[in-house]
Design an enzyme around this catalytic site. Structure first.
Site, short mmCIF file in Angstrom:
data_model
loop_
_atom_site.label_atom_id
_atom_site.label_comp_id
_atom_site.label_asym_id
_atom_site.label_seq_id
_atom_site.Cartn_x
_atom_site.Cartn_y
_atom_site.Cartn_z
N CYS A 260 40.07 41.51 43.40
CA CYS A 260 39.19 40.37 43.13
C CYS A 260 39.18 39.38 44.29
CB CYS A 260 39.65 39.66 41.85
SG CYS A 260 39.70 40.73 40.40
N LEU A 261 40.34 39.15 44.90
CA LEU A 261 40.42 38.23 46.02
C LEU A 261 39.53 38.70 47.17
CD1 LEU A 261 44.25 37.45 46.08
CD2 LEU A 261 42.41 35.91 45.40
N ASN A 262 39.44 40.00 47.38
CA ASN A 262 38.58 40.49 48.45
C ASN A 262 37.11 40.23 48.15
OD1 ASN A 262 40.45 41.43 50.36
ND2 ASN A 262 40.77 43.33 49.22
N GLU A 385 42.46 31.73 49.44
CA GLU A 385 42.11 33.15 49.65
C GLU A 385 42.71 33.68 50.95
OE1 GLU A 385 41.08 33.94 47.04
OE2 GLU A 385 39.52 32.65 46.24
#
Length: 406
Positions: A260-262, A385
């Site tokens: 999800c972070l990507n 992030e």
């Protein structure tokens, strides 16, 4: 990919489009590299940003006010989870999503952050790893802006080492009990559901926690000098009991949150260039309108050199974002490539904003211009992030094959 009928963007007439065009577009013709659908999404987001965000953003920033009424409008526009397909989502391509992020962040980083937290983090977690029942329960309302989600990963002890998280989830009969704390969690105090990541006997797992659950407390962080028109919170989880079906079945280990972070980092690659463009536009406008020593300051060689360098870095950043978008659409984009984009876009956007502040002189520190607001916001974007240093280590590992994290 196709766009749903409800959210399909329409192209404004040429006169309106020309009037709204940023100053840098006169030199940098990226339009030739975009499809008609991508361009339509960009113009739709640009119109939304200018008509619904910009008129109030300086006062909202000053007042630390999140204009929640815009959430449903963003849902109606198709911006929330727009890169996802089905469940009321728009099914737009990666480049279209990136262009929307660019235009929203050209107004304010906080609103691109909202779209990222809602769509790239919370909705993506449910979409990628949730059960059919979980997706049907949450995604349509989130796509419409009727429900808000948050993504609870970062902890007070450190955001760069999620493997060291202290939040735990213990089995209790057919359910789970979650205890711990999270920090800098966007939207948590207004969210309907939190995607909470916790350590279990099976490793790190994700849980969908309705925020009305007893023991869940979200407190907005009130001391921010950045991202003041958005919401970030401390979250406390004290004996939070959830049923067994609250667990995301297909997220196991840190690959779950990292996936999800990507998605969110990809949006930042584009979004930071929106903030840079806003600052560059302000600098160009000031350089051609302010007169000293009998001529516009833009006629001075030093000012032109600064504007040229700022523009080149902006152009390179957008072209890099576009390249990464095309890779994403082909399914070949790697985490290291995303790190290149996140590191470059934010770092260069901060440099551009700093140069713009100088060109504007003393007026550059006032709210008559957006530059100091963007500069403050970008310091937050630089941190979340993955900090510059984390992305440098990601790239160093990719280049050498050696891990320097520990």
């Amino acid at each position: 990919m196709t766009t749903s009928d409800a959210a399909a963007p329409t192209t404004p007439d040429s006169a309106r489009e020309a009037a709204a065009a940023p100053l840098v577009d006169a030199v940098f013709d990226i339009d030739a590299l975009l499809s008609a659908e991508e361009r339509a999404w960009q113009l739709k987001a640009r119109a939304f940003a200018r008509e619904r965000i910009l008129p109030t953003i300086e006062q909202d920033f000053e007042d630390k006010y999140f204009r929640r009424e815009l959430v449903a409008e963003m849902g109606a526009a198709g911006f929330l989870g727009m890169h996802l397909t089905g469940y009321g989502c728009s099914g737009a391509g990666a480049v279209s999503y990136g262009l929307v992020c660019l235009e929203l962040e050209a107004a304010d980083s906080g609103w691109r952050t909202f779209v990222s937290v809602q769509g790239s983090l919370a909705m993506s977690a449910i979409y990628k790893y949730g059960s059919k029942e979980q997706k049907q329960r949450w995604l349509p309302g989130m796509a419409a802006g009727e429900l808000i989600g948050c993504f609870a990963l970062t902890e007070p002890s450190g955001g760069s080492d999620p493997a060291g998280m202290l939040t735990t989830a213990q089995r209790d009969g057919d359910g789970w009990v979650i205890d711990g704390s999270k920090r800098w969690i966007g939207l948590a105090s207004i969210a309907d559901v939190a995607v909470v990541w916790a350590k279990t006997d099976e490793g790190v797992r994700g849980f969908l926690v309705p925020t009305e659950t007893v023991g869940f407390t979200a407190t907005p962080i009130d001391t921010k000098l950045s991202m003041r028109a958005s919401i970030q919170c401390d979250v406390l989880l004290e004996g939070v009991r959830v049923p067994g079906d609250a667990m995301l079945p297909d997220a196991r280990g840190l690959s779950g949150p990292f996936g999800c972070l990507n998605e969110a980092r990809f949006g930042i690659v584009w979004g930071a260039m929106g903030a840079a463009r806003s600052c560059l536009d302000a600098a160009i406008g000031r350089a051609t309108s302010r007169t000293v020593f009998g001529k516009p300051i833009g006629a001075m060689q030093l000012i032109q050199a600064k504007l040229a360098d700022m523009f080149v870095e902006y152009e390179k950043g957008v072209l890099l974002a576009l390249h990464l978008g095309r890779l994403k659409e082909r399914g070949t984009l790697t985490p290291a490539q995303i790190s290149v984009g996140k590191l470059n876009s934010v770092r260069e956007a901060i440099k551009i904003a700093g140069e713009a502040r100088g060109i504007l002189g003393g007026d550059g520190i006032t709210s008559e211009f957006p530059v100091m607001r963007h500069l403050a916001n970008l310091e937050s974007v630089r941190t979340y992030e993955g900090t510059d240093e984390i992305h440098q280590l990601v790239l160093g590992r990719a280049l050498t094959g050696l891990n320097a994290f520990a």
